[in-house]
Design a protein around this motif. Structure first.
Motif, PDB file in Angstrom:
ATOM      1  N   TYR A  92     -27.412  25.896  18.113  1.00 13.83           N
ATOM      2  CA  TYR A  92     -26.249  25.078  18.458  1.00 13.83           C
ATOM      3  C   TYR A  92     -25.722  24.326  17.240  1.00 13.83           C
ATOM      4  O   TYR A  92     -24.517  24.059  17.140  1.00 13.83           O
ATOM      5  N   GLY A  93     -26.613  23.965  16.305  1.00 13.09           N
ATOM      6  CA  GLY A  93     -26.151  23.356  15.068  1.00 13.09           C
ATOM      7  C   GLY A  93     -25.241  24.296  14.294  1.00 13.09           C
ATOM      8  O   GLY A  93     -24.239  23.866  13.707  1.00 13.09           O
ATOM      9  N   TYR A  94     -25.576  25.589  14.302  1.00 12.53           N
ATOM     10  CA  TYR A  94     -24.696  26.562  13.635  1.00 12.53           C
ATOM     11  C   TYR A  94     -23.360  26.656  14.360  1.00 12.53           C
ATOM     12  O   TYR A  94     -22.298  26.634  13.712  1.00 12.53           O
ATOM     13  N   HIS A  95     -23.388  26.750  15.709  1.00  9.58           N
ATOM     14  CA  HIS A  95     -22.140  26.932  16.450  1.00  9.58           C
ATOM     15  C   HIS A  95     -21.240  25.697  16.374  1.00  9.58           C
ATOM     16  O   HIS A  95     -20.005  25.833  16.323  1.00  9.58           O
ATOM     17  N   LEU A  96     -21.823  24.508  16.362  1.00 10.45           N
ATOM     18  CA  LEU A  96     -21.018  23.292  16.390  1.00 10.45           C
ATOM     19  C   LEU A  96     -20.582  22.828  15.003  1.00 10.45           C
ATOM     20  O   LEU A  96     -19.593  22.100  14.889  1.00 10.45           O
ATOM     21  N   LEU A  97     -21.285  23.218  13.968  1.00  6.87           N
ATOM     22  CA  LEU A  97     -20.966  22.726  12.632  1.00  6.87           C
ATOM     23  C   LEU A  97     -20.533  23.856  11.699  1.00  6.87           C
ATOM     24  O   LEU A  97     -19.427  23.833  11.141  1.00  6.87           O
ATOM     25  N   VAL A  98     -21.382  24.867  11.539  1.00  8.64           N
ATOM     26  CA  VAL A  98     -21.098  25.915  10.556  1.00  8.64           C
ATOM     27  C   VAL A  98     -19.967  26.822  11.026  1.00  8.64           C
ATOM     28  O   VAL A  98     -19.071  27.177  10.249  1.00  8.64           O
ATOM     29  N   SER A  99     -19.993  27.201  12.305  1.00  3.73           N
ATOM     30  CA  SER A  99     -18.985  28.141  12.799  1.00  3.73           C
ATOM     31  C   SER A  99     -17.564  27.589  12.676  1.00  3.73           C
ATOM     32  O   SER A  99     -16.667  28.295  12.198  1.00  3.73           O
ATOM     33  N   LEU A 135     -26.069  43.072   7.793  1.00  7.13           N
ATOM     34  CA  LEU A 135     -27.099  42.050   7.670  1.00  7.13           C
ATOM     35  C   LEU A 135     -27.664  41.752   9.049  1.00  7.13           C
ATOM     36  O   LEU A 135     -26.924  41.325   9.951  1.00  7.13           O
ATOM     37  N   ASP A 136     -28.951  41.979   9.217  1.00 11.63           N
ATOM     38  CA  ASP A 136     -29.602  41.720  10.498  1.00 11.63           C
ATOM     39  C   ASP A 136     -30.182  40.317  10.501  1.00 11.63           C
ATOM     40  O   ASP A 136     -31.096  40.007   9.723  1.00 11.63           O
ATOM     41  N   VAL A 137     -29.643  39.466  11.351  1.00 14.45           N
ATOM     42  CA  VAL A 137     -30.209  38.133  11.570  1.00 14.45           C
ATOM     43  C   VAL A 137     -31.239  38.272  12.691  1.00 14.45           C
ATOM     44  O   VAL A 137     -30.888  38.626  13.818  1.00 14.45           O
ATOM     45  N   LEU A 138     -32.489  38.004  12.371  1.00 11.49           N
ATOM     46  CA  LEU A 138     -33.562  38.215  13.332  1.00 11.49           C
ATOM     47  C   LEU A 138     -33.370  37.345  14.557  1.00 11.49           C
ATOM     48  O   LEU A 138     -32.935  36.191  14.479  1.00 11.49           O
ATOM     49  N   GLU A 139     -33.715  37.902  15.696  1.00 13.04           N
ATOM     50  CA  GLU A 139     -33.600  37.179  16.952  1.00 13.04           C
ATOM     51  C   GLU A 139     -34.889  36.418  17.221  1.00 13.04           C
ATOM     52  O   GLU A 139     -35.986  36.902  16.944  1.00 13.04           O
ATOM     53  N   VAL A 140     -34.748  35.220  17.773  1.00 17.50           N
ATOM     54  CA  VAL A 140     -35.914  34.414  18.120  1.00 17.50           C
ATOM     55  C   VAL A 140     -36.538  34.976  19.392  1.00 17.50           C
ATOM     56  O   VAL A 140     -35.861  35.154  20.409  1.00 17.50           O
ATOM     57  N   SER A 195     -23.834  33.375   5.360  1.00 18.97           N
ATOM     58  CA  SER A 195     -25.032  34.205   5.539  1.00 18.97           C
ATOM     59  C   SER A 195     -26.299  33.368   5.412  1.00 18.97           C
ATOM     60  O   SER A 195     -27.241  33.521   6.199  1.00 18.97           O
ATOM     61  N   VAL A 196     -26.326  32.469   4.430  1.00 15.11           N
ATOM     62  CA  VAL A 196     -27.500  31.614   4.251  1.00 15.11           C
ATOM     63  C   VAL A 196     -27.694  30.709   5.464  1.00 15.11           C
ATOM     64  O   VAL A 196     -28.808  30.525   5.969  1.00 15.11           O
ATOM     65  N   ALA A 197     -26.587  30.111   5.939  1.00 11.55           N
ATOM     66  CA  ALA A 197     -26.679  29.233   7.107  1.00 11.55           C
ATOM     67  C   ALA A 197     -27.124  30.001   8.344  1.00 11.55           C
ATOM     68  O   ALA A 197     -27.941  29.504   9.137  1.00 11.55           O
ATOM     69  N   ALA A 198     -26.620  31.215   8.537  1.00  9.15           N
ATOM     70  CA  ALA A 198     -27.006  32.003   9.704  1.00  9.15           C
ATOM     71  C   ALA A 198     -28.474  32.385   9.657  1.00  9.15           C
ATOM     72  O   ALA A 198     -29.179  32.332  10.679  1.00  9.15           O
ATOM     73  N   ALA A 199     -28.961  32.781   8.476  1.00  6.48           N
ATOM     74  CA  ALA A 199     -30.377  33.137   8.362  1.00  6.48           C
ATOM     75  C   ALA A 199     -31.281  31.946   8.644  1.00  6.48           C
ATOM     76  O   ALA A 199     -32.379  32.100   9.192  1.00  6.48           O
ATOM     77  N   SER A 200     -30.826  30.733   8.290  1.00 10.48           N
ATOM     78  CA  SER A 200     -31.643  29.542   8.489  1.00 10.48           C
ATOM     79  C   SER A 200     -31.556  28.998   9.910  1.00 10.48           C
ATOM     80  O   SER A 200     -32.539  28.441  10.424  1.00 10.48           O
ATOM     81  N   LEU A 201     -30.378  29.127  10.555  1.00  8.47           N
ATOM     82  CA  LEU A 201     -30.162  28.466  11.838  1.00  8.47           C
ATOM     83  C   LEU A 201     -30.192  29.433  13.024  1.00  8.47           C
ATOM     84  O   LEU A 201     -30.701  29.071  14.090  1.00  8.47           O
ATOM     85  N   ARG A 246     -25.299  35.934  20.086  1.00  7.88           N
ATOM     86  CA  ARG A 246     -25.248  37.407  20.008  1.00  7.88           C
ATOM     87  C   ARG A 246     -23.957  37.870  19.316  1.00  7.88           C
ATOM     88  O   ARG A 246     -23.969  38.852  18.568  1.00  7.88           O
ATOM     89  N   LEU A 247     -22.853  37.154  19.591  1.00  6.34           N
ATOM     90  CA  LEU A 247     -21.592  37.514  18.953  1.00  6.34           C
ATOM     91  C   LEU A 247     -21.659  37.335  17.437  1.00  6.34           C
ATOM     92  O   LEU A 247     -21.198  38.203  16.680  1.00  6.34           O
ATOM     93  N   GLN A 248     -22.247  36.237  16.988  1.00  3.54           N
ATOM     94  CA  GLN A 248     -22.361  36.006  15.545  1.00  3.54           C
ATOM     95  C   GLN A 248     -23.310  37.028  14.909  1.00  3.54           C
ATOM     96  O   GLN A 248     -23.038  37.528  13.807  1.00  3.54           O
ATOM     97  N   ARG A 249     -24.417  37.330  15.566  1.00  2.00           N
ATOM     98  CA  ARG A 249     -25.332  38.351  15.022  1.00  2.00           C
ATOM     99  C   ARG A 249     -24.622  39.697  14.909  1.00  2.00           C
ATOM    100  O   ARG A 249     -24.829  40.442  13.939  1.00  2.00           O
TER     101      ARG A 249
END
Length: 440
Positions: free
Chosen positions: A114-121, A84-89, A190-196, A72-75
Motif C-alpha cells: 500500500y505504501g507503493y500504491h499510495l506514494l510511489v504509484s 522484470l519479475d517482481v516476486l510475489e509474497v 523498478s527499485v521501489a517496486a522490488a523493495s515494496l 497484480r496490475l503493477q507486477r
C-alpha cells in the motif's frame, strides 16, 4: 558509411542504442506512460478522500479492497514492458476467512504494497505525464519551421521567424533529454517496486539461510547414514570373507605337512597377506564409521583411539547426554585425525584429550534463543557446545597452510558450524580446541 576502429565503433553503437528513436528510449517511455492508467484508481480515491473527508471512508475501503488487484496490475506492467519479475509474497493457508483477512491486514508486506500504491504509484504517474509532455512539446517545438510553412501565407507572422531558432533548439534538447528522464523514472520505479511490492529481502535471506541450514543438515545425515551402510557392508561382507580365507589358509598350512616347500611358502605368504588385508580393512571400517561409536557412544570410541595411539594418552570424557550422531561422528574423527597428526609430526611423548559438553543454561535465563558470543575465528556460537581440547608436549609449529591434515580438520569442523582454534608455537606445546554445536 563504415565506421572503422574500436573506440569510434563503440561510441557510434552507444549513441545509436540511446538515441531518441532507439528501442531503449521507447521502451522506457512506454513503461513510464503506462504508470498513468495504473495509478488512476489511487488518484481518484485520494481525490475523493480529500474532497469529502466524511464520505471518504467509502473510497478508502474500496482502495483497501483493490490493493491486491493493483499489485497484480503493477507486477504485470513490470513483467510485460520491462521483462522484470517482481516476486510475489507467499500467503499460506486460506485466504478469505476472517482470520486470514485480519492476518493479511496486519502483515508488513501488505502495508509495504500500500505504501507503493499510495506514494510511489502517483509520483510515477506524474513523472510519466511529464515524460509524455516532454515528448509532445519536443516534437512540436523541434518542427516549428514545418508548422510555420504549413500555415497559409496570409496568416504567417512576419518578423517572428527569429524566435523560431530558439524554439527549435529547445525542442531538440527536450527530445534528447526525454529518454534519459524516462530511464531515470524507470530505474527509480523498478527499485521501489522490488523493495515494496516484493517480499522483504532481509526476511527472504533469513528464510533462505534456514532452508539451506535444513538442507545441509539433511545432506550431513544422509552422508552419515551412507558411511554407516558402507561400514556395515564391509564388516559383514568383505571382512568376513577375508577372515574365512585366512582361516582356511591357516588350516591348510597346519593339516597339510607333506606339501612341497614351495607350496608351503605360497600358503604362508597368502596367509600373511590375508591377515594384513584384514587389518587394513579394519582400519578402513573404523575410519568410515566405527561400530562402537554407534553402539556405546563417544567415550568408548575415543578410548579405543587412545589405546591404539603410539604414546600415552590421557583421556577425559564428560558429556552427559549424548549429542546427535552427526556431531558424534565429527568429534570422533577430529580426535582421530588430531592424534594421527601428533604421531606423524609432533614427536610428542604424551598427549591429553579432554571432551566436555557445556549445556545451555536452564531456568528463566534459557528462555528464547541462547546468547551468542564470538568464537575464536569470528563466527557465532551458542550455549550447548561439545568442546574438544587436544594438547601435546611435542615440538609445535603446526601450520594449516603447510599441510592438508589441519585443513581437512578445519573443513570437517566447519561442516557442522563448529569452530577450531590452533595454538602451536615453535617448541610447543600444541593445543587444539574444537567447539561443535550440539543442536545440529
Amino acid at each position: 558509411m563504415a565506421i572503422r576502429g574500436g573506440a569510434p565503433r563503440r561510441t557510434y553503437a552507444w549513441i545509436t542504442a540511446h538515441a531518441p528513436w532507439s528501442a531503449w528510449a521507447w521502451r522506457n517511455t512506454t513503461f513510464t506512460a503506462a504508470a498513468i492508467p495504473a495509478a488512476l484508481p489511487v488518484l481518484l480515491g485520494l481525490t475523493a478522500i480529500v474532497a469529502a473527508p466524511w464520505p471518504g471512508a467509502l473510497p478508502l475501503l474500496l482502495m483497501l479492497a483493490l490493493g491486491p488487484l493493483l499489485t497484480r496490475l503493477q507486477r504485470s506492467r513490470f513483467r510485460t514492458l520491462l521483462d522484470l519479475d517482481v516476486l510475489e509474497v507467499e500467503r499460506k493457508g486460506a485466504r478469505f476467512t476472517p482470520l486470514a483477512v485480519a492476518r493479511w491486514l496486519r502483515s508488513e508486506a501488505t502495508w509495504r504494497q500500500y505504501g507503493y500504491h499510495l506514494l510511489v504509484s502517483p509520483l510515477a504517474a506524474v513523472a510519466g505525464a511529464l515524460v509524455v509532455l516532454a515528448w509532445a512539446f519536443g516534437v512540436a517545438a523541434a518542427g516549428v519551421y514545418g508548422w510555420f510553412w504549413i500555415l497559409p501565407a496570409d496568416t504567417r507572422t512576419p518578423g517572428w521567424t527569429g524566435d523560431y531558432d530558439a524554439i527549435t533548439v529547445g525542442g531538440v534538447l527536450l527530445l534528447l533529454t526525454a529518454p534519459w528522464f524516462a530511464a531515470l523514472v524507470t530505474r527509480l520505479d523498478s527499485v521501489a517496486a522490488a523493495s515494496l511490492l516484493g517480499p522483504n529481502r532481509a526476511r527472504e535471506l533469513e528464510r533462505r539461510v534456514e532452508d539451506l541450514a535444513e538442507s545441509r543438515a539433511g545432506v550431513l545425515d544422509a552422508a552419515d547414514l551412507e558411511r554407516r551402510r558402507i561400514e556395515r557392508d564391509l564388516h559383514d561382507g568383505a571382512q568376513q570373507r577375508l577372515v574365512a580365507l585366512a582361516m582356511n589358509l591357516g588350516i591348510a598350512r597346519a593339516t597339510l605337512p607333506d606339501l612341497p616347500a614351495e607350496a608351503k611358502a605360497v600358503i604362508d605368504e597368502a596367509h600373511r597377506e590375508a591377515k594384513e588385508a584384514i587389518e587394513e580393512l579394519n582400519s578402513l571400517v573404523r575410519g568410515l564409521h566405527p561400530a562402537v561409536l554407534e553402539d556405546r557412544g563417544l567415550d568408548a570410541a575415543l578410548s579405543g583411539i587412545a589405546a591404539r595411539a603410539p604414546f600415552p594418552v590421557e583421556l577425559t570424557v564428560d558429556i552427559g547426554r549424548r549429542p546427535g550422531p552427526t556431531v558424534e561422528a565429527v568429534a570422533y574423527f577430529v580426535v582421530s585425525e588430531t592424534l594421527a597428526n601428533v604421531a606423524k609430526h609432533a614427536r610428542a611423548e604424551r598427549c591429553r584429550v579432554h571432551v566436555v559438553r557445556d549445556p545451555a543454561p536452564e531456568g528463566p535465563a534459557s528462555e528464547g534463543p541462547a546468547p551468542e558470543e564470538p568464537a575464536p575465528d569470528g563466527s557465532a556460537r551458542g550455549g550447548d557446545l561439545l568442546r574438544i581440547t587436544v594438547s601435546d608436549d611435542g615440538v609445535g609449529g603446526a601450520d594449516p597452510a603447510r599441510g592438508t591434515g589441519l585443513v581437512g580438520l578445519r573443513k570437517r569442523v566447519g561442516s557442522v558450524d563448529g569452530t577450531i582454534m590452533i595454538e602451536s608455537p615453535l617448541g610447543g606445546p600444541t593445543v587444539i580446541t574444537v567447539e561443535l554445536p550440539c543442536g545440529l
